[in-house]
Write an enzyme that holds these catalytic residues in place. Structure first.
Site, PDB file in Angstrom:
ATOM      1  N   ARG A  72     -46.626 -12.937   8.366  1.00 38.36           N
ATOM      2  CA  ARG A  72     -47.698 -13.933   8.229  1.00 38.36           C
ATOM      3  C   ARG A  72     -48.687 -13.876   9.389  1.00 38.36           C
ATOM      4  O   ARG A  72     -49.883 -14.062   9.206  1.00 38.36           O
ATOM      5  CB  ARG A  72     -47.083 -15.319   8.057  1.00 38.36           C
ATOM      6  CG  ARG A  72     -46.392 -15.407   6.693  1.00 38.36           C
ATOM      7  CD  ARG A  72     -45.745 -16.740   6.455  1.00 38.36           C
ATOM      8  NE  ARG A  72     -46.594 -17.838   6.819  1.00 38.36           N
ATOM      9  CZ  ARG A  72     -46.129 -19.013   7.255  1.00 38.36           C
ATOM     10  NH1 ARG A  72     -44.840 -19.203   7.367  1.00 38.36           N
ATOM     11  NH2 ARG A  72     -46.952 -19.964   7.564  1.00 38.36           N
ATOM     12  N   ASN A 104     -51.897 -26.858   8.891  1.00 38.15           N
ATOM     13  CA  ASN A 104     -51.912 -25.395   8.958  1.00 38.15           C
ATOM     14  C   ASN A 104     -51.576 -24.911  10.367  1.00 38.15           C
ATOM     15  O   ASN A 104     -51.865 -25.583  11.355  1.00 38.15           O
ATOM     16  CB  ASN A 104     -53.277 -24.858   8.532  1.00 38.15           C
ATOM     17  CG  ASN A 104     -53.602 -25.236   7.104  1.00 38.15           C
ATOM     18  OD1 ASN A 104     -52.704 -25.631   6.357  1.00 38.15           O
ATOM     19  ND2 ASN A 104     -54.859 -25.148   6.719  1.00 38.15           N
ATOM     20  N   ASP A 106     -52.613 -21.801  11.331  1.00 37.71           N
ATOM     21  CA  ASP A 106     -53.363 -20.545  11.395  1.00 37.71           C
ATOM     22  C   ASP A 106     -54.541 -20.527  12.356  1.00 37.71           C
ATOM     23  O   ASP A 106     -55.239 -19.511  12.462  1.00 37.71           O
ATOM     24  CB  ASP A 106     -53.846 -20.161   9.978  1.00 37.71           C
ATOM     25  CG  ASP A 106     -54.745 -21.236   9.347  1.00 37.71           C
ATOM     26  OD1 ASP A 106     -55.338 -22.063  10.077  1.00 37.71           O
ATOM     27  OD2 ASP A 106     -54.859 -21.237   8.101  1.00 37.71           O
ATOM     28  N   HIS A 121     -48.095 -29.310  12.359  1.00 38.32           N
ATOM     29  CA  HIS A 121     -46.958 -28.407  12.128  1.00 38.32           C
ATOM     30  C   HIS A 121     -46.956 -27.217  13.085  1.00 38.32           C
ATOM     31  O   HIS A 121     -46.383 -26.173  12.789  1.00 38.32           O
ATOM     32  CB  HIS A 121     -46.935 -27.928  10.663  1.00 38.32           C
ATOM     33  CG  HIS A 121     -46.662 -29.041   9.683  1.00 38.32           C
ATOM     34  ND1 HIS A 121     -46.913 -28.947   8.334  1.00 38.32           N
ATOM     35  CD2 HIS A 121     -46.143 -30.287   9.874  1.00 38.32           C
ATOM     36  CE1 HIS A 121     -46.567 -30.089   7.729  1.00 38.32           C
ATOM     37  NE2 HIS A 121     -46.106 -30.917   8.649  1.00 38.32           N
ATOM     38  N   CYS A 150     -35.621 -14.343  25.210  1.00 43.42           N
ATOM     39  CA  CYS A 150     -36.140 -14.823  26.483  1.00 43.42           C
ATOM     40  C   CYS A 150     -35.341 -14.182  27.626  1.00 43.42           C
ATOM     41  O   CYS A 150     -34.240 -13.665  27.405  1.00 43.42           O
ATOM     42  CB  CYS A 150     -35.958 -16.337  26.489  1.00 43.42           C
ATOM     43  SG  CYS A 150     -36.436 -17.171  27.986  1.00 43.42           S
TER      44      CYS A 150
HETATM   45  C1  BJW Z   1     -57.045 -25.392  -2.845  1.00 42.68           C
HETATM   46  C2  BJW Z   1     -57.586 -24.139  -2.836  1.00 42.68           C
HETATM   47  C3  BJW Z   1     -58.941 -24.086  -2.560  1.00 42.68           C
HETATM   48  C4  BJW Z   1     -55.540 -23.859  -3.262  1.00 42.68           C
HETATM   49  N1  BJW Z   1     -59.594 -25.212  -2.343  1.00 42.68           N
HETATM   50  N2  BJW Z   1     -57.618 -26.527  -2.636  1.00 42.68           N
HETATM   51  C5  BJW Z   1     -36.693 -36.131   0.732  1.00 42.68           C
HETATM   52  C6  BJW Z   1     -37.721 -37.002   0.395  1.00 42.68           C
HETATM   53  C7  BJW Z   1     -38.828 -37.171   1.235  1.00 42.68           C
HETATM   54  C8  BJW Z   1     -38.930 -36.473   2.409  1.00 42.68           C
HETATM   55  C9  BJW Z   1     -37.896 -35.621   2.740  1.00 42.68           C
HETATM   56  C10 BJW Z   1     -36.806 -35.460   1.916  1.00 42.68           C
HETATM   57  N3  BJW Z   1     -35.976 -34.532   2.481  1.00 42.68           N
HETATM   58  C11 BJW Z   1     -36.549 -34.109   3.644  1.00 42.68           C
HETATM   59  C12 BJW Z   1     -37.703 -34.773   3.805  1.00 42.68           C
HETATM   60  C13 BJW Z   1     -38.653 -34.641   4.905  1.00 42.68           C
HETATM   61  C14 BJW Z   1     -39.407 -33.341   4.791  1.00 42.68           C
HETATM   62  C15 BJW Z   1     -40.228 -33.368   3.497  1.00 42.68           C
HETATM   63  O1  BJW Z   1     -41.315 -33.869   3.431  1.00 42.68           O
HETATM   64  N4  BJW Z   1     -39.695 -32.776   2.433  1.00 42.68           N
HETATM   65  C16 BJW Z   1     -40.339 -32.835   1.114  1.00 42.68           C
HETATM   66  C17 BJW Z   1     -40.888 -31.458   0.746  1.00 42.68           C
HETATM   67  C18 BJW Z   1     -39.321 -33.324   0.135  1.00 42.68           C
HETATM   68  N5  BJW Z   1     -40.267 -33.308   5.941  1.00 42.68           N
HETATM   69  C19 BJW Z   1     -39.826 -32.869   7.118  1.00 42.68           C
HETATM   70  O2  BJW Z   1     -38.702 -32.392   7.275  1.00 42.68           O
HETATM   71  C20 BJW Z   1     -40.791 -33.005   8.279  1.00 42.68           C
HETATM   72  N6  BJW Z   1     -40.151 -33.630   9.377  1.00 42.68           N
HETATM   73  C21 BJW Z   1     -39.661 -34.871   9.299  1.00 42.68           C
HETATM   74  O3  BJW Z   1     -39.752 -35.538   8.283  1.00 42.68           O
HETATM   75  O4  BJW Z   1     -39.101 -35.318  10.462  1.00 42.68           O
HETATM   76  C22 BJW Z   1     -38.279 -36.486  10.384  1.00 42.68           C
HETATM   77  C23 BJW Z   1     -36.898 -35.992  10.054  1.00 42.68           C
HETATM   78  C24 BJW Z   1     -36.129 -35.488  11.058  1.00 42.68           C
HETATM   79  C25 BJW Z   1     -34.830 -35.080  10.761  1.00 42.68           C
HETATM   80  C26 BJW Z   1     -34.344 -35.137   9.454  1.00 42.68           C
HETATM   81  C27 BJW Z   1     -35.181 -35.606   8.431  1.00 42.68           C
HETATM   82  C28 BJW Z   1     -36.451 -36.048   8.738  1.00 42.68           C
HETATM   83  C29 BJW Z   1     -41.245 -31.646   8.772  1.00 42.68           C
HETATM   84  C30 BJW Z   1     -42.064 -30.951   7.762  1.00 42.68           C
HETATM   85  C31 BJW Z   1     -42.420 -29.555   8.260  1.00 42.68           C
HETATM   86  C32 BJW Z   1     -43.139 -28.766   7.220  1.00 42.68           C
HETATM   87  N7  BJW Z   1     -43.197 -27.418   7.619  1.00 42.68           N
HETATM   88  C33 BJW Z   1     -43.905 -26.462   6.784  1.00 42.68           C
HETATM   89  C34 BJW Z   1     -43.615 -25.047   7.335  1.00 42.68           C
HETATM   90  C35 BJW Z   1     -44.400 -24.842   8.640  1.00 42.68           C
HETATM   91  C36 BJW Z   1     -44.080 -23.545   9.248  1.00 42.68           C
HETATM   92  C37 BJW Z   1     -44.645 -22.399   8.503  1.00 42.68           C
HETATM   93  O5  BJW Z   1     -45.882 -22.302   8.344  1.00 42.68           O
HETATM   94  O6  BJW Z   1     -43.851 -21.566   8.054  1.00 42.68           O
HETATM   95  O7  BJW Z   1     -45.303 -26.734   6.778  1.00 42.68           O
HETATM   96  S1  BJW Z   1     -43.475 -26.588   5.071  1.00 42.68           S
HETATM   97  C38 BJW Z   1     -45.078 -26.161   4.452  1.00 42.68           C
HETATM   98  O8  BJW Z   1     -45.566 -27.265   3.670  1.00 42.68           O
HETATM   99  C39 BJW Z   1     -45.976 -26.051   5.694  1.00 42.68           C
HETATM  100  C40 BJW Z   1     -47.190 -26.806   5.244  1.00 42.68           C
HETATM  101  O9  BJW Z   1     -47.915 -27.252   6.377  1.00 42.68           O
HETATM  102  C41 BJW Z   1     -46.611 -27.909   4.406  1.00 42.68           C
HETATM  103  C42 BJW Z   1     -47.590 -28.558   3.462  1.00 42.68           C
HETATM  104  O10 BJW Z   1     -48.033 -27.648   2.502  1.00 42.68           O
HETATM  105  P1  BJW Z   1     -49.566 -27.669   2.041  1.00 42.68           P
HETATM  106  O11 BJW Z   1     -50.426 -27.350   3.184  1.00 42.68           O
HETATM  107  O12 BJW Z   1     -49.850 -28.901   1.303  1.00 42.68           O
HETATM  108  O13 BJW Z   1     -49.613 -26.368   1.101  1.00 42.68           O
HETATM  109  P2  BJW Z   1     -49.251 -26.235  -0.461  1.00 42.68           P
HETATM  110  O14 BJW Z   1     -49.084 -24.783  -0.737  1.00 42.68           O
HETATM  111  O15 BJW Z   1     -48.141 -27.115  -0.842  1.00 42.68           O
HETATM  112  O16 BJW Z   1     -50.540 -26.786  -1.197  1.00 42.68           O
HETATM  113  C43 BJW Z   1     -51.787 -26.107  -1.171  1.00 42.68           C
HETATM  114  C44 BJW Z   1     -52.772 -26.929  -1.979  1.00 42.68           C
HETATM  115  O17 BJW Z   1     -54.051 -26.336  -1.880  1.00 42.68           O
HETATM  116  C45 BJW Z   1     -52.428 -27.018  -3.473  1.00 42.68           C
HETATM  117  O18 BJW Z   1     -52.518 -28.376  -3.872  1.00 42.68           O
HETATM  118  C46 BJW Z   1     -53.531 -26.190  -4.139  1.00 42.68           C
HETATM  119  O19 BJW Z   1     -53.896 -26.703  -5.418  1.00 42.68           O
HETATM  120  C47 BJW Z   1     -54.649 -26.328  -3.163  1.00 42.68           C
HETATM  121  N8  BJW Z   1     -55.618 -25.236  -3.121  1.00 42.68           N
HETATM  122  N9  BJW Z   1     -56.547 -23.227  -3.123  1.00 42.68           N
HETATM  123  C48 BJW Z   1     -58.939 -26.407  -2.368  1.00 42.68           C
HETATM  124  N10 BJW Z   1     -59.569 -22.894  -2.554  1.00 42.68           N
HETATM  125 ZN    ZN Z   2     -35.150 -19.131  27.652  1.00 39.41          ZN
END
Ligand code: BJW
Ligand code: ZN
Length: 246
Positions: A72, A104, A106, A121, A150
Site C-alpha cells: 500500500r 485516511n 495517505d 487513523h 528496532c
Molecule cells: C467515493 C468515491 C468517490 C468511492 N467519491 N465517494 C461492534 C459494533 C460497533 C463498533 C465496534 C464493534 N466491534 C468493534 C467495534 C469498534 C471498531 C468498529 O468500528 N468496528 C465496526 C467496523 C464494526 N472500531 C475500532 O476498533 C476503533 N477503535 C475503537 O473503537 O477504540 C475503542 C476500543 C478499544 C478497544 C476495544 C474496542 C474498542 C479503531 C478503528 C480503526 C480503523 N482502522 C482502519 C484501518 C487503518 C489502517 C490501514 O489503513 O490499514 O481504518 S479500518 C478502515 O476503515 C480504515 C479506514 O480509515 C476505515 C473507514 O473506512 P472508509 O474510509 O469509510 O472507507 P470505505 O472503503 O469503507 O468507504 C469508502 C467510501 O467512499 C464508500 O462509501 C464509497 O461509496 C465511497 N467512494 N469512491 C466519493 N470517487
Molecule cells: Zn524498540
C-alpha cells in the site's frame, strides 16, 4: 451520472459560516488511485481485515502484515492529490475555523496544502517499535520484504490505528471539537461504518451543523444528512468551491 445541483441553501450557509469541518474517508482518495476498503473494488475483497488490520494479526504473522503495508505504501508513494483534496484545501482560507478530519493514512490532504488536518487513523509513512515506541520514519530503509526490527529487538509496526485500538487522543479530541463547533459539516467518501469516526457527523448534526454527505452511493449516514450529494468528490467539491466562494 446526472449533474448534481449545489443548493442555494448550502451556498448561503458556506458564505456566512465561520466554522466548517470536513470528515474524509477512503473515497476521497479513490480518484487518485488509492483503493478503498469496502465495496466491489475494495482492498478487503482481496484481503480479510481481521487477518491484517489488528495487532494480534501483526504479532502472529508480522511479515505478511508488513508486506501488505509495503504494497500500500508503494501505491501511495506514486500518486498525487486529486481535485477533491485541492478543493478542500482551498476552502480553508474562507472560514475563521476550518478543520479536515481524516480517516485516511495517505497524507494526501497535507500534500494538497490543507493546514489543519487531524489524522484519526494515523499515517502509513510513520512506523514505530512495538516494544520501546521509538519512531522509524525512514521507510526507504525499510524496503525488504521482511518486517524490520528496532535496535531494541522489537518489531517495527505501521503507525496506523487497527481495530480494537484507541484513536490517538489529540486528533480525536480536535475532531470532536471541530464537529461540535461546525456550522457546516461535510462527510466525504466514507462508508461511515467504522467507529468512533462515524460518530463525528452525528455529533456535528446534534450540535446544530448543516450536514452534507458526498458519496457515490448512499450510506448508513444518509438518513441523517441535510443533503446527500451523490457523485464523485473530485467533481462535486470543486463545484461547491466555485459556487460558494465566487
Ligand atoms: C467515493 C468515491 C468517490 C468511492 N467519491 N465517494 C461492534 C459494533 C460497533 C463498533 C465496534 C464493534 N466491534 C468493534 C467495534 C469498534 C471498531 C468498529 O468500528 N468496528 C465496526 C467496523 C464494526 N472500531 C475500532 O476498533 C476503533 N477503535 C475503537 O473503537 O477504540 C475503542 C476500543 C478499544 C478497544 C476495544 C474496542 C474498542 C479503531 C478503528 C480503526 C480503523 N482502522 C482502519 C484501518 C487503518 C489502517 C490501514 O489503513 O490499514 O481504518 S479500518 C478502515 O476503515 C480504515 C479506514 O480509515 C476505515 C473507514 O473506512 P472508509 O474510509 O469509510 O472507507 P470505505 O472503503 O469503507 O468507504 C469508502 C467510501 O467512499 C464508500 O462509501 C464509497 O461509496 C465511497 N467512494 N469512491 C466519493 N470517487
Ligand atoms: Zn524498540
Amino acid at each position: 451520472m446526472e449533474r448534481q445541483l449545489i443548493s442555494e441553501i448550502l451556498v448561503k450557509k458556506l458564505k456566512s459560516a465561520t466554522s466548517v469541518a470536513v470528515l474524509t474517508g477512503a473515497g476521497i482518495s479513490a480518484e487518485s488511485g488509492v483503493p478503498t476498503f469496502r465495496g466491489e473494488e475494495g482492498l478487503w475483497k482481496k484481503f480479510r481485515p481481521e487477518e491484517l488490520a489488528n495487532f494480534n494479526a501483526f504479532v502472529s504473522n508480522p511479515d505478511l502484515v508488513w508486506e501488505w503495508y509495503q504494497y500500500r505504501r508503494k501505491i501511495i508513494e506514486s500518486i498525487r492529490p486529486n481535485p477533491g483534496h485541492y478543493a478542500i484545501a482551498g476552502m480553508e482560507k474562507h472560514h475563521d475555523t476550518f478543520a479536515v478530519i481524516t480517516q485516511n493514512v495517505d497524507n494526501l490532504h497535507i500534500q494538497a496544502g490543507s493546514k489543519k488536518v487531524h489524522e484519526l487513523h494515523g499515517n502509513i509513512m510513520r512506523n514505530y517499535c512495538i516494544d520501546c515506541g521509538k519512531g522509524a520514519t525512514d521507510v526507504t530503509a525499510l524496503r525488504s520484504g521482511k518486517v524490520p526490527r528496532c535496535l531494541c529487538g522489537g518489531l517495527i509496526r505501521p503507525g496506523v490505528v487497527w481495530f480494537g485500538e484507541m484513536l490517538p487522543e489529540d486528533p480525536w479530541r480536535a475532531g470532536v471539537q471541530a464537529a461540535e463547533n461546525a456550522q457546516v459539516f461535510f462527510s466525504v467518501g466514507t462508508s461511515a461504518v467504522v467507529y468512533p469516526a462515524a460518530d463525528l457527523p452525528r455529533i456535528a448534526k446534534r450540535a446544530g451543523a448543516y450536514l452534507i454527505e458526498i458519496n457515490i452511493e448512499r450510506t448508513e449516514l444518509s438518513p441523517y444528512a441535510d443533503e446527500v450529494l451523490l457523485g464523485k468528490s473530485g467533481e462535486i467539491l470543486p463545484r461547491i468551491v466555485e459556487e460558494a466562494y465566487a
